[in-house]
Scaffold this motif. Sequence first.
Motif, PDB file in Angstrom:
ATOM      1  N   PHE A  34       0.812  -1.206   0.000  1.00 49.23           N
ATOM      2  CA  PHE A  34       0.000   0.000   0.000  1.00 49.23           C
ATOM      3  C   PHE A  34       0.855   1.270   0.000  1.00 49.23           C
ATOM      4  O   PHE A  34       0.611   2.196  -0.769  1.00 49.23           O
ATOM      5  CB  PHE A  34      -0.910   0.035   1.234  1.00 49.23           C
ATOM      6  N   ASN A  78      -5.034   2.703   4.406  1.00 45.82           N
ATOM      7  CA  ASN A  78      -5.997   3.543   3.699  1.00 45.82           C
ATOM      8  C   ASN A  78      -6.081   4.930   4.322  1.00 45.82           C
ATOM      9  O   ASN A  78      -6.179   5.931   3.607  1.00 45.82           O
ATOM     10  CB  ASN A  78      -7.374   2.883   3.657  1.00 45.82           C
ATOM     11  N   MET A 112      -3.301   1.189  -8.688  1.00 48.47           N
ATOM     12  CA  MET A 112      -4.105   0.894  -7.495  1.00 48.47           C
ATOM     13  C   MET A 112      -4.340   2.137  -6.657  1.00 48.47           C
ATOM     14  O   MET A 112      -5.386   2.266  -6.035  1.00 48.47           O
ATOM     15  CB  MET A 112      -3.443  -0.200  -6.661  1.00 48.47           C
ATOM     16  N   ASP A 113      -3.386   3.057  -6.651  1.00 53.06           N
ATOM     17  CA  ASP A 113      -3.569   4.302  -5.910  1.00 53.06           C
ATOM     18  C   ASP A 113      -4.782   5.075  -6.408  1.00 53.06           C
ATOM     19  O   ASP A 113      -5.400   5.816  -5.655  1.00 53.06           O
ATOM     20  CB  ASP A 113      -2.328   5.199  -6.018  1.00 53.06           C
ATOM     21  N   ARG A 120      -8.937  -1.186  -3.447  1.00 55.15           N
ATOM     22  CA  ARG A 120      -7.540  -1.386  -3.042  1.00 55.15           C
ATOM     23  C   ARG A 120      -7.427  -2.489  -2.004  1.00 55.15           C
ATOM     24  O   ARG A 120      -6.567  -3.368  -2.098  1.00 55.15           O
ATOM     25  CB  ARG A 120      -6.947  -0.093  -2.470  1.00 55.15           C
TER      26      ARG A 120
END
Length: 171
Positions: A34, A78, A112-113, A120
């Motif tokens: 992430f 997140n 993905m960002d 995500r």
Amino acid sequence: MEQLARDAIKGDDEAFLDLMQACKIDLYKTALAFLRNDGDALEAVQEVTFRAYRGIRSLKEPSFAKTWLIRIMINYCNDVLDKKKRVVLDEAFIHKEGRLERHEGFEIRDAMDGLDARSREILAMKYFQDLKISEIAVALNHPEGTIKTWLNRALRSLRDKLDEKGGRHRA
């Protein structure tokens, strides 16, 4: 691992530390997927360890301890990404050229960002953590059918973002 979780829920600090030790690589990999930064990923593991220690008694099913920890990590990541996104958007209005340069080397993680938080997290759980649909369903507290639908949408969105950045157009 399940017995460690049971003991940790009962207040055994040594069992909690052993549980965290058993899951730390997976937590680190999730954070790195992430956040894409070693330092941020290590900080995330520390923060999640603290949050898990504080909330271990709320873990209802010891057999899902690893999934529970990964869920905490994804929520934390997140939150961090949302904060960074606000800063990046603010800076983008000031430094438009720098922002464009940043996107020249577009990859899957960059794509993905651009996805929503749910997409995500489902993609990360499925492909970075190799969790089964049933495990994701338990972690997110939704039926397996819903998870399959969300995963399908997330994959379609990711594919669209990659096509968009790759310059391919669909007929």
